[in-house]
Scaffold this motif. Structure first.
Motif, short mmCIF file in Angstrom:
data_model
loop_
_atom_site.label_atom_id
_atom_site.label_comp_id
_atom_site.label_asym_id
_atom_site.label_seq_id
_atom_site.Cartn_x
_atom_site.Cartn_y
_atom_site.Cartn_z
N ASN A 156 -37.02 15.96 -3.33
CA ASN A 156 -35.69 15.72 -3.87
C ASN A 156 -34.64 16.32 -2.95
O ASN A 156 -34.72 17.49 -2.57
CB ASN A 156 -35.55 16.37 -5.26
CG ASN A 156 -36.43 15.71 -6.30
OD1 ASN A 156 -36.58 14.50 -6.32
ND2 ASN A 156 -37.03 16.52 -7.15
N TRP A 157 -33.65 15.49 -2.58
CA TRP A 157 -32.53 15.95 -1.77
C TRP A 157 -31.29 15.17 -2.17
O TRP A 157 -31.36 14.22 -2.94
CB TRP A 157 -32.82 15.80 -0.28
CG TRP A 157 -33.36 14.45 0.11
CD1 TRP A 157 -32.74 13.24 -0.04
CD2 TRP A 157 -34.62 14.18 0.72
NE1 TRP A 157 -33.54 12.23 0.43
CE2 TRP A 157 -34.71 12.78 0.91
CE3 TRP A 157 -35.68 14.97 1.14
CZ2 TRP A 157 -35.80 12.16 1.48
CZ3 TRP A 157 -36.78 14.35 1.71
CH2 TRP A 157 -36.85 12.97 1.88
N GLU A 158 -30.14 15.60 -1.63
CA GLU A 158 -28.88 14.98 -2.02
C GLU A 158 -28.23 14.19 -0.90
O GLU A 158 -27.51 13.22 -1.16
CB GLU A 158 -27.90 16.05 -2.50
CG GLU A 158 -28.38 16.78 -3.77
CD GLU A 158 -27.45 17.93 -4.14
OE1 GLU A 158 -26.51 18.21 -3.36
OE2 GLU A 158 -27.69 18.56 -5.19
N PRO A 174 -24.41 10.74 1.46
CA PRO A 174 -25.30 10.82 0.30
C PRO A 174 -26.58 10.03 0.55
O PRO A 174 -26.55 8.95 1.14
CB PRO A 174 -24.48 10.21 -0.83
CG PRO A 174 -23.06 10.37 -0.41
CD PRO A 174 -23.08 10.23 1.09
N GLY A 195 -29.22 19.66 0.35
CA GLY A 195 -29.38 19.75 -1.09
C GLY A 195 -30.83 19.66 -1.53
O GLY A 195 -31.12 19.24 -2.65
N ASP A 197 -34.33 20.73 -2.98
CA ASP A 197 -34.60 21.65 -4.10
C ASP A 197 -35.74 22.63 -3.84
O ASP A 197 -36.14 23.37 -4.73
CB ASP A 197 -34.88 20.86 -5.38
CG ASP A 197 -36.20 20.08 -5.33
OD1 ASP A 197 -36.91 20.14 -4.30
OD2 ASP A 197 -36.52 19.43 -6.34
#
Length: 275
Positions: A156-158, A174, A195, A197
């Protein structure tokens, strides 16, 4: 190279303290969980910075020499220096590096690396102390390489930093998380993901591997030079590539930190077999 072998239950690991504190291999029940693209180094610590500084231009300092064959300095000095053995046990070692300011890095620091092996896990913890009299810009990370054949990646990343032809970040955008695991097979990548996690899972036909890292490692650098490459590097890092110059240009959120004289900071990464 002089090697140290660790053993714990179903796990074995081979380390090379004199070769940048590298891990040459980690096996679990006979399966190679790490992969050494050059036949020797499967994982190494990055200190006092990770990835590239463009043309070695460290703000306020003399330029750092480029890595051979490159235009830029790369991965700090730790991976290219011998580390001394401070402690050695059957499943745990502690290594140390004392750096005095030179043209490769103009600040004094000391680094300590703990490598601990469990029955189905491997943990590395890296401490850095500023032993000099000047505040030092600091970045850290780990550079493990894995087999790419048959692998999928879940993380998971942003956002994702774009990358230029000479491996420098070009801007962040993004990046929605994929709805399912990413097939590593056709993946060609050299990007930094923001970003993150702190968790990533590599799945293979016969096992899965969980990579988890300290919250200080808020970025995940992924590297696979081509779709035919037999490895993929999944690197937890504390800052984006070329963070020193980007911060000096006013870019925020680079992850680069300043370490005051006498101050200490640390970060860690754990690899664990699932199932």
């Amino acid at each position: 190279m002089e090697a140290i072998d660790l053993h714990c239950g179903d796990s074995t690991a081979r380390l090379y303290p004199g070769h940048g504190a590298a891990i040459g291999a980690w096996q679990w029940r006979g399966d190679a969980l790490l992969h050494a693209p050059d036949g020797e180094v499967a994982c190494f610590p990055m200190v006092p910075y990770a990835n590239r500084i463009a043309h070695g231009r460290l703000p306020g300092e003399e330029p750092l020499p480029p890595y051979p064959g490159e235009a830029h300095s790369l991965h700090g000095v730790g991976w290219r220096r011998p580390w001394r053995v401070i402690e050695q046990h059957a499943a745990h070692v502690v290594l140390g590096l004392q750096h005095q300011a030179d043209h490769h890095w103009p600040f004094d620091f000391a680094a300590t690396l703990s490598i601990a092996l469990g029955d189905n896990w491997l943990t590395q913890t890296l401490w850095v102390t500023n032993t000099g009299t000047r505040t030092m810009p600091l970045g850290m990370g780990f550079h493990p390489s894995f087999h790419s054949a048959g692998a999928t990646l879940s993380a998971n990343w942003e956002g994702r930093w774009g990358v230029s032809a000479d491996h420098l970040p070009t801007g962040v955008a993004p990046q929605p998380v994929a709805s399912g695991p990413l097939d590593v097979g056709p993946w060609q990548v050299n990007n930094c993901y923001t970003g993150w996690d702190g968790k990533a899972v590599l799945r293979y036909p016969d096992h899965a591997l969980l990579l988890s890292a300290d919250p200080l490692c808020g970025f995940l650098q992924c590297y696979r030079p081509g779709a035919g490459s037999d490895f993929v590097a999944i690197e937890p890092v504390t800052h984006i590539p070329n963070a020193h110059q980007l911060r000096a240009e006013g870019v925020t959120g680079t992850g680069l930190r300043d370490l005051a004289p006498g101050a200490v900071t640390s970060t860690w990464m754990t690899l664990q077999v699932l199932g």
